[in-house]
Scaffold this active site. Structure first.
Site, PDB file in Angstrom:
ATOM      1  N   ASN A 196       8.233 115.606  74.643  1.00 21.91           N
ATOM      2  CA  ASN A 196       8.273 116.595  73.571  1.00 21.91           C
ATOM      3  C   ASN A 196       7.275 117.701  73.893  1.00 21.91           C
ATOM      4  O   ASN A 196       6.214 117.445  74.454  1.00 21.91           O
ATOM      5  CB  ASN A 196       7.918 115.968  72.223  1.00 21.91           C
ATOM      6  CG  ASN A 196       8.173 116.946  71.102  1.00 21.91           C
ATOM      7  OD1 ASN A 196       9.324 117.248  70.788  1.00 21.91           O
ATOM      8  ND2 ASN A 196       7.116 117.476  70.512  1.00 21.91           N
TER       9      ASN A 196
ATOM     10  N   HIS B 134       7.407 115.774  65.880  1.00 26.43           N
ATOM     11  CA  HIS B 134       7.701 114.861  66.993  1.00 26.43           C
ATOM     12  C   HIS B 134       6.452 114.297  67.677  1.00 26.43           C
ATOM     13  O   HIS B 134       6.395 113.104  67.971  1.00 26.43           O
ATOM     14  CB  HIS B 134       8.627 115.560  67.997  1.00 26.43           C
ATOM     15  CG  HIS B 134       9.918 115.987  67.372  1.00 26.43           C
ATOM     16  ND1 HIS B 134      10.757 116.917  67.913  1.00 26.43           N
ATOM     17  CD2 HIS B 134      10.503 115.600  66.207  1.00 26.43           C
ATOM     18  CE1 HIS B 134      11.806 117.087  67.128  1.00 26.43           C
ATOM     19  NE2 HIS B 134      11.673 116.308  66.082  1.00 26.43           N
TER      20      HIS B 134
ATOM     21  N   GLU C  58      -4.618 130.988  60.279  1.00 26.43           N
ATOM     22  CA  GLU C  58      -3.224 130.596  60.491  1.00 26.43           C
ATOM     23  C   GLU C  58      -2.243 131.750  60.253  1.00 26.43           C
ATOM     24  O   GLU C  58      -2.636 132.842  59.851  1.00 26.43           O
ATOM     25  CB  GLU C  58      -2.883 129.414  59.557  1.00 26.43           C
ATOM     26  CG  GLU C  58      -3.326 128.066  60.127  1.00 26.43           C
ATOM     27  CD  GLU C  58      -2.453 127.613  61.293  1.00 26.43           C
ATOM     28  OE1 GLU C  58      -1.485 128.306  61.635  1.00 26.43           O
ATOM     29  OE2 GLU C  58      -2.759 126.551  61.877  1.00 26.43           O
TER      30      GLU C  58
END
Ligand code: MN
Length: 478
Positions: free
Chosen positions: A165, A187, A277
């Protein structure tokens, strides 16, 4: 994989005078430099704030290169993909083909090809390691918890199937060979928990300094056990060359600049954050997964890439794959959806503009509900007709101003799941709003007919300005 599947939908055949996709970071820097989109900033810029101040002010206009940041031999680059048009160029397609090309690559991955020798492993550092000495790690925003690896592709393997991944996580330097990593429940999280339940560490590699298409592929929204490096291969029209890590079985892109190898420690959590962010706010400081670094490999003349949080590069890398996924999702039920756009003002996550060719009364509201089912991050959805340019927020506002009535065309869904990074909701629970700004299906023709001057679209403004003077007195005399 047959050859046909690798070709862009436009019908242009690679090699047939069509632009080729860009395959390495160095080729991409050359491409940007040749088009006057690259600024080499003075040497010795400070890694704390000064570097990100330059990168942020030039965001969307110029990619930035910082030689010898704080005297460090490894240079830093930023802002590599801060424009949609640039991403289309990296793919070798027209801007209108950007989403179809990404959709096609996600559906037709190309398995990678292993090589024995790799530029990414020209230099090998092993324990004892001091990451801050080996790599130029910048600190971006005022209240960030410390220096970060912000543009690293985290590669892990499913402990059972071995399938890889690829995703990007914020990684804060918390010790000489230690990183605090934000692992959201996707994931990487699943593989880390599988290892943790068995009491084992999970090997991981962080790839820094990679071509724009592999960066983009890392953000693809595909099911678990789909290796995103195979989507990178599809975007690059070749099996991506990979090499085995020096300390694990992970395969990393052989042409990468830098690879940081390590492992997630089971049952260890340490504080990480805050970190600036994408919504232009800080992600909070909290206990996070911990990665211990065991090796660093890099090119002899390696280049370090950083993404300044909240900038266009950060927002676009997530937005393009999300738009492609939302378009695929909506078209399953609504074949008349023509295009979607996650707008910059909506931090490219919260606001979706949808263009439809309306064929039924009431369809706009169904499309709104369908869109909300496609991504919990979506907060406001605006649906418009095909004559509105959804990449121009003024056009969308015009449609809302002239085709929308709040008592009739507004949809509100209270208390639904949203983004935890939206500070206005209640820990990820808040309201959705849909605005159906399409005109009535059977409106009398002239009522919603947009005014138009015959021939206006034929005028080449640049050409007119080139031929025109400003001496009106002389012009009127002759
Ligand atoms: Mn994945």
């Amino acid at each position: 994989m047959n050859k046909h599947e690798l070709q862009p939908k436009s019908g242009r055949v690679p090699g047939d005078n069509a632009p080729q996709p860009v395959r390495t970071l160095r080729d991409w820097l050359d491409h940007l430099a040749a088009r006057d989109r690259l600024a080499v900033v003075k040497p010795n810029v400070g890694l704390k704030f000064e570097l990100s101040a330059y990168a942020k002010r030039l965001d969307g206009q110029r990619a930035t290169v910082f030689p010898k940041p704080d005297g460090h031999p490894i240079p830093v680059v930023s802002g590599l993909v801060s424009n949609r048009g640039w991403i289309a160029e990296a793919m070798g397609v027209e801007p209108a083909e950007l989403l179809p090309r990404f959709q096609e690559a996600a559906l037709n991955p190309v398995p990678w090809q292993e090589v024995k020798q790799a530029p990414a492993q020209e230099i090998v550092h092993r324990a004892p390691l001091d990451l801050a000495k080996i790599l130029p790690l910048p600190t971006h925003n005022e209240h960030d918890g410390g220096p970060y690896i912000a543009a690293g592709l985290m590669i892990v393997r499913n402990p059972k199937t071995g399938k890889q991944n690829v995703s990007i996580h914020r990684c804060q330097l918390t010790g000489p060979n230690r990183l605090g990593v934000l692992v959201l429940p996707r994931h990487t999280f699943v593989f880390q928990r599988m290892a943790e339940e068995a009491g084992a560490p999970l090997d991981a590699a962080i790839v820094i300094g990679i071509d724009p298409l592999t960066l983009l592929a890392s953000q693809a929204i595909v099911p678990i056990d789909h290796d995103e490096l195979e989507i990178a291969g599809a975007l690059q029209h070749r099996p991506l060359p990979v090499v085995k890590c020096v300390a694990s079985d992970i395969r990393v892109p052989a042409e990468a600049e830098i690879v940081v190898e390590g492992r997630f420690l089971p049952n260890v959590r340490e504080p990480e954050g805050p970190f600036g962010e994408f919504p232009q706010y800080y992600g909070e400081r909290a206990p996070r997964e911990v990665m211990e670094i065991v090796a660093v490999t890099h090119r002899k003349d390696a280049i370090f890439h950083t993404i300044v949080g909240g900038g266009l590069e950060h927002q676009l890398l997530g937005a393009i794959p999300k738009e492609a996924t939302l378009l695929t999702h909506l078209r399953r039920n609504f074949p008349n959806v023509l295009d979607v756009h996650l707008s910059p003002g909506g931090v490219m996550r919260f606001h979706l503009f949808v263009k439809i060719r309306k064929t039924q009364e009431g369809q706009g509201k169904n499309v709104i509900l369908g869109a909300f089912a496609g991504s919990f991050d979506l907060k406001h959805v605006i649906v418009v007709d095909e004559d509105v340019d959804i990449h121009n927020p003024t056009e969308v506002e015009w449609a809302v101003a002239t085709r929308f009535q709040a008592d009739r065309d507004l949809v509100i869904v209270p208390d639904s799941q949203g983004s935890k990074l939206d500070p206005s909701n209640r820990d990820g629970v808040g309201a959705k709003m849909g605005i159906d700004a399409t005109k009535p299906f059977k409106a009398p023709e002239m009522v919603f007919k947009r005014i138009h001057v015959p021939g206006e679209e034929m005028i080449d403004v640049a050409e007119v300005l080139k031929r025109s003077g400003s001496d009106w007195r002389a012009a009127l005399k002759s």
